[in-house]
Write a protein that holds these residues in place. Sequence first.
Motif, mmCIF file in Angstrom:
data_model
loop_
_atom_site.group_PDB
_atom_site.id
_atom_site.type_symbol
_atom_site.label_atom_id
_atom_site.label_comp_id
_atom_site.label_asym_id
_atom_site.label_seq_id
_atom_site.Cartn_x
_atom_site.Cartn_y
_atom_site.Cartn_z
ATOM 1 N N ALA A 22 0.835 -1.213 0.000
ATOM 2 C CA ALA A 22 0.000 0.000 0.000
ATOM 3 C C ALA A 22 0.868 1.260 0.000
ATOM 4 C CB ALA A 22 -0.927 -0.014 1.209
ATOM 5 N N LYS A 23 1.890 1.266 0.832
ATOM 6 C CA LYS A 23 2.794 2.427 0.901
ATOM 7 C C LYS A 23 3.510 2.635 -0.424
ATOM 8 C CE LYS A 23 3.804 2.054 5.864
ATOM 9 N NZ LYS A 23 4.823 1.597 6.832
ATOM 10 N N LYS A 24 3.904 1.547 -1.056
ATOM 11 C CA LYS A 24 4.639 1.630 -2.319
ATOM 12 C C LYS A 24 3.803 2.315 -3.398
ATOM 13 C CE LYS A 24 7.917 -0.849 -5.047
ATOM 14 N NZ LYS A 24 8.846 -1.998 -5.053
ATOM 15 N N PHE A 25 2.475 2.149 -3.296
ATOM 16 C CA PHE A 25 1.586 2.779 -4.272
ATOM 17 C C PHE A 25 0.884 4.006 -3.676
ATOM 18 C CE2 PHE A 25 2.261 -1.491 -5.895
ATOM 19 C CZ PHE A 25 2.499 -1.246 -7.242
ATOM 20 N N ASN A 26 1.594 4.643 -2.738
ATOM 21 C CA ASN A 26 1.228 5.965 -2.189
ATOM 22 C C ASN A 26 -0.064 5.997 -1.365
ATOM 23 O OD1 ASN A 26 3.496 7.310 -3.417
ATOM 24 N ND2 ASN A 26 2.422 7.073 -5.368
ATOM 25 N N HIS A 27 -0.378 4.878 -0.741
ATOM 26 C CA HIS A 27 -1.525 4.856 0.164
ATOM 27 C C HIS A 27 -1.114 5.294 1.569
ATOM 28 C CE1 HIS A 27 -4.919 2.999 -2.024
ATOM 29 N NE2 HIS A 27 -3.957 2.589 -2.830
ATOM 30 N N THR A 28 -2.060 5.912 2.265
ATOM 31 C CA THR A 28 -1.849 6.285 3.661
ATOM 32 C C THR A 28 -2.240 5.105 4.546
ATOM 33 O OG1 THR A 28 -2.417 8.566 3.140
ATOM 34 C CG2 THR A 28 -2.511 7.937 5.465
ATOM 35 N N ILE A 29 -1.413 4.846 5.555
ATOM 36 C CA ILE A 29 -1.697 3.772 6.507
ATOM 37 C C ILE A 29 -2.041 4.394 7.852
ATOM 38 C CG2 ILE A 29 -0.852 1.675 7.631
ATOM 39 C CD1 ILE A 29 -1.002 1.463 4.579
ATOM 40 N N THR A 30 -3.260 4.153 8.317
ATOM 41 C CA THR A 30 -3.667 4.609 9.640
ATOM 42 C C THR A 30 -2.899 3.803 10.678
ATOM 43 O OG1 THR A 30 -5.860 4.988 8.724
ATOM 44 C CG2 THR A 30 -5.677 5.037 11.106
ATOM 45 N N LYS A 31 -2.573 4.442 11.799
ATOM 46 C CA LYS A 31 -1.757 3.813 12.843
ATOM 47 C C LYS A 31 -2.196 2.385 13.148
ATOM 48 C CE LYS A 31 -0.186 4.389 17.616
ATOM 49 N NZ LYS A 31 -0.374 5.123 18.886
ATOM 50 N N LEU A 32 -1.234 1.462 13.136
ATOM 51 C CA LEU A 32 -1.503 0.043 13.374
ATOM 52 C C LEU A 32 -1.319 -0.292 14.849
ATOM 53 C CD1 LEU A 32 0.510 -1.371 10.331
ATOM 54 C CD2 LEU A 32 -1.949 -0.949 10.433
ATOM 55 N N GLU A 33 -2.292 -1.028 15.414
ATOM 56 C CA GLU A 33 -2.221 -1.441 16.816
ATOM 57 C C GLU A 33 -2.886 -2.799 16.987
ATOM 58 O OE1 GLU A 33 -2.931 1.938 19.828
ATOM 59 O OE2 GLU A 33 -4.113 2.524 18.086
ATOM 60 N N PRO A 34 -2.442 -3.580 17.993
ATOM 61 C CA PRO A 34 -3.142 -4.834 18.282
ATOM 62 C C PRO A 34 -4.558 -4.534 18.758
ATOM 63 C CG PRO A 34 -1.021 -4.702 19.447
ATOM 64 C CD PRO A 34 -1.311 -3.342 18.914
ATOM 65 N N ALA A 35 -5.526 -5.350 18.383
ATOM 66 C CA ALA A 35 -6.912 -5.162 18.831
ATOM 67 C C ALA A 35 -7.564 -6.514 19.090
ATOM 68 C CB ALA A 35 -7.706 -4.369 17.807
ATOM 69 N N LEU A 36 -8.684 -6.487 19.791
ATOM 70 C CA LEU A 36 -9.316 -7.696 20.318
ATOM 71 C C LEU A 36 -8.248 -8.486 21.071
ATOM 72 C CD1 LEU A 36 -11.716 -8.825 17.441
ATOM 73 C CD2 LEU A 36 -12.060 -7.115 19.225
ATOM 74 N N VAL A 37 -7.742 -7.830 22.114
ATOM 75 C CA VAL A 37 -6.582 -8.337 22.843
ATOM 76 C C VAL A 37 -6.731 -8.005 24.327
ATOM 77 C CG1 VAL A 37 -5.245 -6.199 22.467
ATOM 78 C CG2 VAL A 37 -4.029 -8.363 22.802
ATOM 79 N N GLY A 38 -6.098 -8.797 25.178
ATOM 80 C CA GLY A 38 -6.162 -8.571 26.619
ATOM 81 C C GLY A 38 -5.347 -7.366 27.056
ATOM 82 N N PHE A 39 -5.652 -6.880 28.265
ATOM 83 C CA PHE A 39 -4.954 -5.726 28.833
ATOM 84 C C PHE A 39 -3.984 -6.141 29.931
ATOM 85 C CE2 PHE A 39 -8.875 -3.095 27.725
ATOM 86 C CZ PHE A 39 -8.230 -2.379 26.717
#
Length: 378
Positions: free
Chosen positions: A173-190
């Motif tokens: 996606a980045k290579k073709f100039n897409h923006t990536i919204t911040k990546l984070e683990p989800a559906l995960v314990g605390f």
Amino acid sequence: MIYEIAIIGAGASGLMLASHIKNKSVCLIDSNKKIGQKIKVSGGAKCNITNNVVSCDNYLGDKEFVKKVLKNYTNNDLLEFLNANNVQPKINPKLIKGTYFCRSSQDVIDMFTRLTTHVKKYLDTKVLDVEHKDELFIIKTSKGEIKAKKLVVASGGLSYSTLGASSIAFDIAKKFNHTITKLEPALVGFTVQKEQFWFKQLSGLSIIAKAKVENKSFYGSLLFAHKGCSGPIILNSSLYWKKGKISFDFLPKEKIEKLLKGNALISSKLPLPKRFVQEFLDSIEIKDKPCSLVTNDELKKLQLIHNYELSPAGNFGYTKAEVTKGGVDTSQIDVNSMQSLKQKNLYFLGECLDVTGELGGYNFQFAFSSAMTCSYKI
């Protein structure tokens, strides 16, 4: 050979798309030795495949984008497809409200195996890079180059690295100039702060509770773990938690002041596991005593059982996360075809997009809906 369509990722969205493309040369590329490896472990190997009620409110992401994709292929459409292919999911209310589970995840994998016999599969094949040259996508893999006129990226997020998860979707996606919204683990314990270390003493114990986070609330099982807390209401809370506090009602069906009557001990009057009650009382510095001896000040402290606030220290990370939050910005994707608005003939499906569903079959539903949206136009 030059394929008309190459699909990176033999998971839910990639397999669904491949199974619906006929009369075109299609290949599937996956780093695993077998297809559908994330499907296999989902829902305790029973594949929580969709939900009785599905709306954009069950997702984090652009509501209008999600609504349109879900409308293109609804939960009823999916159930009809599954039943027609002898996969007959049923609701199991004991697990997660409204969620359809299959008899076995293997039933889903076997279905897709039958429906993709026309597709060339490059398994145990890792995608290293992608280039676009002379109207063709050149996919560089661990086993050589694969060329295609159209490329579909359906390789998921960063969760489950043991099942081959990687950043390749975001790299492309980045290579073709897409923006990536911040990546984070989800559906995960605390993980928890020092003030909640008493949770760790209860590792393995679960109770029915209610959690509130941001403007969302979840009712169901809370599991205490050696790192902090998990269970369905925690996993769902992790999707919406940013920073700040989460509140819990450990006794959502009762009012504590109505229970604390007579001379019996506090611990014997609360319909909760004794281990939990003792650790809770210790955490708020109240001794287990006859209810008749509880002071007004102590009763105020005990009210915390209905509104216990904590600020998570963090989460269990991608190795324990069921999905990845964030991803390819959906404002750069055509909602009617899932084609990139940055690069013609490049498509993105499923989890790699900035759309994340709650626990309960919602992520599978979006994966299938996005795949079918693509299948109508590709």
